[in-house]
Design a protein around this motif. Structure first.
Motif, PDB file in Angstrom:
ATOM      1  N   THR A 169       0.810  -1.209   0.000  1.00  0.00           N
ATOM      2  CA  THR A 169       0.000   0.000   0.000  1.00  0.00           C
ATOM      3  C   THR A 169       0.847   1.263   0.000  1.00  0.00           C
ATOM      4  N   MET A 170       1.921   1.247   0.745  1.00  0.00           N
ATOM      5  CA  MET A 170       2.743   2.446   0.890  1.00  0.00           C
ATOM      6  C   MET A 170       3.808   2.601  -0.190  1.00  0.00           C
ATOM      7  N   THR A 171       4.021   1.565  -0.987  1.00  0.00           N
ATOM      8  CA  THR A 171       5.048   1.668  -2.030  1.00  0.00           C
ATOM      9  C   THR A 171       4.723   2.738  -3.070  1.00  0.00           C
ATOM     10  N   PRO A 172       3.485   2.825  -3.615  1.00  0.00           N
ATOM     11  CA  PRO A 172       3.189   3.917  -4.551  1.00  0.00           C
ATOM     12  C   PRO A 172       3.357   5.300  -3.931  1.00  0.00           C
ATOM     13  N   VAL A 173       3.017   5.435  -2.655  1.00  0.00           N
ATOM     14  CA  VAL A 173       3.179   6.724  -1.972  1.00  0.00           C
ATOM     15  C   VAL A 173       4.665   7.070  -1.846  1.00  0.00           C
ATOM     16  N   GLN A 174       5.469   6.083  -1.480  1.00  0.00           N
ATOM     17  CA  GLN A 174       6.915   6.279  -1.374  1.00  0.00           C
ATOM     18  C   GLN A 174       7.510   6.676  -2.727  1.00  0.00           C
ATOM     19  N   MET A 175       7.058   6.036  -3.784  1.00  0.00           N
ATOM     20  CA  MET A 175       7.590   6.330  -5.117  1.00  0.00           C
ATOM     21  C   MET A 175       7.186   7.729  -5.575  1.00  0.00           C
ATOM     22  N   LYS A 176       5.938   8.102  -5.322  1.00  0.00           N
ATOM     23  CA  LYS A 176       5.490   9.429  -5.712  1.00  0.00           C
ATOM     24  C   LYS A 176       6.273  10.512  -4.968  1.00  0.00           C
ATOM     25  N   VAL A 185      13.741  -6.457   3.918  1.00  0.00           N
ATOM     26  CA  VAL A 185      15.126  -5.996   3.956  1.00  0.00           C
ATOM     27  C   VAL A 185      15.490  -5.271   2.661  1.00  0.00           C
ATOM     28  N   VAL A 186      15.107  -5.834   1.524  1.00  0.00           N
ATOM     29  CA  VAL A 186      15.446  -5.214   0.234  1.00  0.00           C
ATOM     30  C   VAL A 186      14.742  -3.870   0.078  1.00  0.00           C
ATOM     31  N   SER A 187      13.453  -3.799   0.395  1.00  0.00           N
ATOM     32  CA  SER A 187      12.717  -2.547   0.234  1.00  0.00           C
ATOM     33  C   SER A 187      13.218  -1.479   1.202  1.00  0.00           C
ATOM     34  N   ALA A 188      13.636  -1.889   2.391  1.00  0.00           N
ATOM     35  CA  ALA A 188      14.120  -0.925   3.385  1.00  0.00           C
ATOM     36  C   ALA A 188      15.477  -0.346   3.011  1.00  0.00           C
ATOM     37  N   THR A 189      16.300  -1.142   2.337  1.00  0.00           N
ATOM     38  CA  THR A 189      17.663  -0.699   2.010  1.00  0.00           C
ATOM     39  C   THR A 189      17.805  -0.173   0.588  1.00  0.00           C
ATOM     40  N   ALA A 190      16.752  -0.261  -0.215  1.00  0.00           N
ATOM     41  CA  ALA A 190      16.835   0.215  -1.596  1.00  0.00           C
ATOM     42  C   ALA A 190      16.935   1.740  -1.633  1.00  0.00           C
ATOM     43  N   PRO A 191      17.825   2.293  -2.463  1.00  0.00           N
ATOM     44  CA  PRO A 191      17.892   3.756  -2.620  1.00  0.00           C
ATOM     45  C   PRO A 191      16.556   4.299  -3.126  1.00  0.00           C
ATOM     46  N   ASP A 192      16.221   5.520  -2.740  1.00  0.00           N
ATOM     47  CA  ASP A 192      14.924   6.101  -3.092  1.00  0.00           C
ATOM     48  C   ASP A 192      14.706   6.216  -4.595  1.00  0.00           C
ATOM     49  N   ASP A 193      15.802   6.333  -5.359  1.00  0.00           N
ATOM     50  CA  ASP A 193      15.662   6.510  -6.802  1.00  0.00           C
ATOM     51  C   ASP A 193      15.804   5.206  -7.578  1.00  0.00           C
ATOM     52  N   THR A 225      11.442  -2.927  -7.403  1.00  0.00           N
ATOM     53  CA  THR A 225      10.757  -3.981  -8.155  1.00  0.00           C
ATOM     54  C   THR A 225      11.110  -5.351  -7.597  1.00  0.00           C
ATOM     55  N   VAL A 226      12.389  -5.569  -7.288  1.00  0.00           N
ATOM     56  CA  VAL A 226      12.816  -6.838  -6.687  1.00  0.00           C
ATOM     57  C   VAL A 226      12.135  -7.039  -5.330  1.00  0.00           C
ATOM     58  N   ALA A 227      12.106  -5.984  -4.524  1.00  0.00           N
ATOM     59  CA  ALA A 227      11.495  -6.073  -3.192  1.00  0.00           C
ATOM     60  C   ALA A 227      10.017  -6.430  -3.281  1.00  0.00           C
ATOM     61  N   LEU A 228       9.316  -5.770  -4.194  1.00  0.00           N
ATOM     62  CA  LEU A 228       7.878  -6.043  -4.335  1.00  0.00           C
ATOM     63  C   LEU A 228       7.609  -7.406  -4.956  1.00  0.00           C
ATOM     64  N   ALA A 229       8.556  -7.881  -5.776  1.00  0.00           N
ATOM     65  CA  ALA A 229       8.426  -9.235  -6.313  1.00  0.00           C
ATOM     66  C   ALA A 229       8.563 -10.265  -5.192  1.00  0.00           C
ATOM     67  N   LEU A 230       9.525 -10.062  -4.303  1.00  0.00           N
ATOM     68  CA  LEU A 230       9.683 -10.957  -3.154  1.00  0.00           C
ATOM     69  C   LEU A 230       8.469 -10.886  -2.235  1.00  0.00           C
ATOM     70  N   LEU A 231       7.918  -9.693  -2.094  1.00  0.00           N
ATOM     71  CA  LEU A 231       6.715  -9.518  -1.270  1.00  0.00           C
ATOM     72  C   LEU A 231       5.555 -10.333  -1.839  1.00  0.00           C
ATOM     73  N   GLY A 232       5.388 -10.281  -3.152  1.00  0.00           N
ATOM     74  CA  GLY A 232       4.334 -11.053  -3.796  1.00  0.00           C
ATOM     75  C   GLY A 232       4.567 -12.550  -3.696  1.00  0.00           C
ATOM     76  N   SER A 240       8.852  -1.448   6.285  1.00  0.00           N
ATOM     77  CA  SER A 240       9.256  -2.649   5.554  1.00  0.00           C
ATOM     78  C   SER A 240       9.962  -3.654   6.453  1.00  0.00           C
ATOM     79  N   ILE A 241      10.903  -3.175   7.244  1.00  0.00           N
ATOM     80  CA  ILE A 241      11.635  -4.066   8.152  1.00  0.00           C
ATOM     81  C   ILE A 241      10.692  -4.650   9.202  1.00  0.00           C
ATOM     82  N   GLY A 242       9.833  -3.806   9.763  1.00  0.00           N
ATOM     83  CA  GLY A 242       8.882  -4.286  10.757  1.00  0.00           C
ATOM     84  C   GLY A 242       7.974  -5.367  10.209  1.00  0.00           C
TER      85      GLY A 242
END
Length: 413
Positions: free
Chosen positions: A245-252, A304-312, A318-325, A383-385
């Motif tokens: 849910t928060m990934t699109p907000v983070q990206m925007k 872990v991947v989504s938390a440590t990925a650079p903002d840009d 994409t890798v983090a969200l793939a693992l999430l799925g 993400s880490i939580g």
């Protein structure tokens, strides 16, 4: 009534449900992609951007119980058709609410829209009604993988539907909900016309007429099987919804456009469904419990991947969200097999609906709290939580695996 051969009827059922899932997958994915963005635009704050996810997940909770009970009384065809009809109504209502800028109407129809999400998930049970326990994982996975086609197409139509909506003087982020309304309506029509005879009703008839089956179905569902399956799906749903849910907000917030967001969510939803054939095979061959454990570990890796990925970095997100799925997929298929193994045909749909109610409520909790957590801390902390919380699957299912289960096929699982 002359019953078709069980195997032939199973294959027919799978084909019909898979066809409907292609359309319902598009409806599900379209709203998920832009729900948080629409709320942020209309409410004027990002702290409540998790509200749409919470609302249509809460709506999904109520619908899961309703679809389950209706299916218990009248069969899968009636329950699934009614659920998709409600989802279509909700999607259309969201578009109207956005067009007239009515927040109250928006919140109401987001709730109704959740019925489509519940029905999309309830359809997986129809695939397992007519198969023996040793093949239930693969039967469930066949239905889930069909969702992939629509689920990948839906987010990638965000820009197109947005432009169409803008031409009609409707906020562009509401456009995907129009697609969702049409897609759910088509899915429901397919089931209403073609899901005959009803797999759940046939399963009951066959169960009653077969002495071995009748003996197997006597008594209430095995508590251990239901508990383990429910816990697996509840935890994986909560974590997945919160982070997604928060990934699109983070990206925007970091300058990414709708096309990039649509790509990331499309890959995420593909990972939720595309691995299903392999997951189903693992559930049947390796066992329910090992796959459930793998789901917790995979969700931790996603966090872990989504938390440590650079903002840009769109590739790392994409890798983090793939693992999430993928983690969600492992938990859903394993949990569904546990529930179906434990519940006899006489009470199966009601039990499945009650479990999906709890799963949807967990998703609603994840959706509503995700925005608050992110506003108070950060996307990385969320993400880490979530990843750490997902590890709770492991001790829970292992503890329940030691209890006696209703189905002999679960003994080694």
């Amino acid at each position: 009534m002359i019953l078709e051969d069980r195997s032939a009827l199973h294959h027919r059922t799978i084909s019909v449900v898979m066809a409907s899932q292609v359309f319902s997958g598009a409806g599900l994915a379209a709203g998920v992609t832009v729900g948080a963005l629409l709320a942020e635009d209309m409410l004027g704050t990002s702290s409540l951007s998790g509200l749409p996810s919470a609302l249509f997940t809460a709506g999904s909770a109520g619908a899961a119980l309703g679809v389950g009970r209706l299916s218990q009384r009248l069969g899968r065809r009636a329950g699934l058709t009614a659920g998709y009809a409600a989802g279509a109504l909700g999607g259309a209502g969201v578009v109207v609410a956005a067009a007239i800028d009515n927040v109250v109407l928006l919140l109401f129809f987001l709730l109704v829209y959740g019925a489509g999400t519940a029905t999309n998930l309830q359809a997986r049970y129809a695939g397992a009604d007519l198969v023996e326990p040793g093949r239930r994982g693969r039967a469930v996975s066949s239905v889930l993988v069909a969702t992939t086609i629509g689920a990948v197409i839906g987010p990638n139509l965000v820009s197109v539907t947005g432009r169409i909506a803008a031409r009609w003087h409707i906020p562009p982020v509401a456009g995907p909900f129009a697609l969702a309304a049409v897609a759910y309506a088509v899915a429901g029509t397919i089931l209403f016309l073609l899901l005959r005879p009803d797999p759940l009703l046939v399963s009951r008839t066959l169960n009653a007429s077969t002495p071995a089956a009748a003996g197997e179905s006597a008594g209430p569902p095995a508590r251990a099987g239901v508990t383990a399956g429910a816990a697996t799906m509840i935890l994986t749903q909560l974590v997945m919804v919160a982070v997604m849910t928060m990934t699109p907000v983070q990206m925007k917030a970091h300058g990414h456009d709708l096309a990039a967001t649509g790509l990331v969510i499309a890959v995420h939803i593909a990972a939720m469904y595309l691995p299903s054939p392999l997951t189903g095979l693992l559930v049947d061959r390796v066992g329910r419990i090992p796959v459930a454990v793998a789901s917790g570990i995979t969700l931790l890796a996603a966090g872990v991947v989504s938390a440590t990925a650079p903002d840009d970095s769109v590739p790392l997100l994409t890798v983090a969200l793939a693992l999430l799925g993928l983690g969600w997929n492992l938990g859903l298929v394993a949990g569904t097999a546990m529930i179906t193994d434990a519940a006899p045909p006489e009470t199966r749909a009601k039990t499945q609906g009650a479990v999906d109610l709890c799963v949807a409520l967990a998703g609603a909790g994840g959706g509503i709290t995700s925005g608050l957590i992110m506003a108070a801390t950060s996307y990385s902390a969320l993400s880490i939580g979530g990843g750490v919380l997902a590890l709770a699957v492991i001790p829970f299912v292992i503890a329940n695996a030691r209890r006696p289960l209703a189905d002999p096929h679960l003994g080694a699982n």
